[in-house]
Write a protein that holds these residues in place. Sequence first.
Motif, PDB file in Angstrom:
ATOM      1  N   GLU A  68      -4.002   9.292  -2.403  1.00  0.00           N
ATOM      2  CA  GLU A  68      -4.629  10.207  -3.358  1.00  0.00           C
ATOM      3  C   GLU A  68      -4.405  11.662  -2.927  1.00  0.00           C
ATOM      4  OE1 GLU A  68      -8.723   9.167  -3.691  1.00  0.00           O
ATOM      5  OE2 GLU A  68      -8.300   7.177  -4.538  1.00  0.00           O
ATOM      6  N   PHE A  93       2.007  -5.288  -4.063  1.00  0.00           N
ATOM      7  CA  PHE A  93       1.012  -4.303  -4.468  1.00  0.00           C
ATOM      8  C   PHE A  93       1.184  -3.046  -3.630  1.00  0.00           C
ATOM      9  CE2 PHE A  93      -3.088  -2.328  -3.374  1.00  0.00           C
ATOM     10  CZ  PHE A  93      -3.457  -1.868  -4.632  1.00  0.00           C
ATOM     11  N   TYR A  94       1.285  -1.899  -4.320  1.00  0.00           N
ATOM     12  CA  TYR A  94       1.395  -0.611  -3.642  1.00  0.00           C
ATOM     13  C   TYR A  94       0.282   0.316  -4.123  1.00  0.00           C
ATOM     14  CZ  TYR A  94       6.047  -2.200  -2.299  1.00  0.00           C
ATOM     15  OH  TYR A  94       7.093  -2.902  -1.780  1.00  0.00           O
ATOM     16  N   GLN A  95       0.019   1.302  -3.312  1.00  0.00           N
ATOM     17  CA  GLN A  95      -1.057   2.250  -3.627  1.00  0.00           C
ATOM     18  C   GLN A  95      -0.661   3.623  -3.092  1.00  0.00           C
ATOM     19  OE1 GLN A  95      -4.883   1.414  -1.763  1.00  0.00           O
ATOM     20  NE2 GLN A  95      -5.880   1.829  -3.730  1.00  0.00           N
ATOM     21  N   LEU A  96      -0.366   4.536  -3.991  1.00  0.00           N
ATOM     22  CA  LEU A  96       0.009   5.881  -3.564  1.00  0.00           C
ATOM     23  C   LEU A  96      -1.202   6.603  -2.990  1.00  0.00           C
ATOM     24  CD1 LEU A  96       2.269   6.952  -6.545  1.00  0.00           C
ATOM     25  CD2 LEU A  96       3.019   6.620  -4.186  1.00  0.00           C
ATOM     26  N   GLU A 112       7.466   1.779 -11.066  1.00  0.00           N
ATOM     27  CA  GLU A 112       6.013   1.656 -10.949  1.00  0.00           C
ATOM     28  C   GLU A 112       5.343   2.886 -10.342  1.00  0.00           C
ATOM     29  OE1 GLU A 112       5.765  -3.230 -10.433  1.00  0.00           O
ATOM     30  OE2 GLU A 112       5.511  -1.947  -8.675  1.00  0.00           O
ATOM     31  N   THR A 113       6.067   3.624  -9.506  1.00  0.00           N
ATOM     32  CA  THR A 113       5.419   4.702  -8.761  1.00  0.00           C
ATOM     33  C   THR A 113       5.949   6.091  -9.097  1.00  0.00           C
ATOM     34  OG1 THR A 113       6.968   4.483  -6.902  1.00  0.00           O
ATOM     35  CG2 THR A 113       4.966   3.137  -6.827  1.00  0.00           C
ATOM     36  N   TYR A 150       0.849  -1.198   0.000  1.00  0.00           N
ATOM     37  CA  TYR A 150       0.000   0.000   0.000  1.00  0.00           C
ATOM     38  C   TYR A 150       0.885   1.247   0.000  1.00  0.00           C
ATOM     39  CZ  TYR A 150      -3.621  -3.446   0.508  1.00  0.00           C
ATOM     40  OH  TYR A 150      -4.425  -4.534   0.277  1.00  0.00           O
ATOM     41  N   ASP A 151       0.765   2.128   0.993  1.00  0.00           N
ATOM     42  CA  ASP A 151       1.547   3.363   0.974  1.00  0.00           C
ATOM     43  C   ASP A 151       2.943   3.202   1.566  1.00  0.00           C
ATOM     44  OD1 ASP A 151       0.418   2.919   3.504  1.00  0.00           O
ATOM     45  OD2 ASP A 151       0.538   5.036   4.023  1.00  0.00           O
ATOM     46  N   HIS A 203       4.415  -8.483   2.934  1.00  0.00           N
ATOM     47  CA  HIS A 203       3.316  -7.604   2.539  1.00  0.00           C
ATOM     48  C   HIS A 203       2.222  -7.651   3.599  1.00  0.00           C
ATOM     49  CE1 HIS A 203       0.053  -5.866   0.115  1.00  0.00           C
ATOM     50  NE2 HIS A 203       0.999  -5.399  -0.685  1.00  0.00           N
TER      51      HIS A 203
END
Length: 275
Positions: free
Chosen positions: A275, A270-273, A228-229, A162-163, A187
Amino acid sequence: MKTISIIGCGWLGLPLGKYLSEKDYLVKGSTTHSEKLEILQENGIEPFLLKLNPQLECEYVDNFLDSDILLINIPPKISLQKTDAHIEQIANLLTAVENSPVKNIIYVSSTSVYPELNREVIEEDVLTPERSASPTMVKAENLLKSFSANVTILRSAGLMGYDRIPAKYFAGWKGLTTGDIPVNYIHRDDIIRIIETVIEKGIWGETFNVVSPIHPIRKEVYARNCEETGFEMPEFVESPTPQPYKIISPDKWLKKSEYHFIFSNPLDYFYQLPE
């Protein structure tokens, strides 16, 4: 219906509680901040304000500890390690647990207990504080092991996903000499399901390393993250001397649980910047 009380509903504890609640567990969770009580409630968690300073402060502690399982997820703060305040936290907590219905405890420890031995390390490599790189954590583990409940200790590798993106913390840095060191990560999705597996399979009374079984080197992970980011790739240089390292083995956990990792390789996390 199984009941679990989670001490520490932060980056790991909150999504864990939400996940178990959606699996029809009755989940109770603690926070040290009153403004977070509503967030716990919104995620299906019965909220409690609980502090260990290191004395236990909780107005409804009997209700909070009216559970089948207690999960302790409060790593010691660096500022407290010199005084062993974390040991006092655990001791004060166990005094309250002693008179509760709790029969099973999960303690989230850390692979930081292992020194850099320049080889693969297993659970038996650290059994006493004297052999540990984090004596406070091992003292806490041993205190819990001596308790009357069934205690399972999960020595967690570096929590990512994630973040929490490894390269984010070193974006644009220059002259890093640790690029060829293998990483020890897990993870968040995996440790949540590992905790579920401990409960569902009744794997109690043991200590396990929980870490992704594949260990790419650091510069490979950072390069993939940046690709990726969009973070700026740090600069790695050759170290003038060999860099110490350790490779944490999850073999004991895998053999005991037959668990299948969602993310065996940190290169695939899996990562998630935000918002």
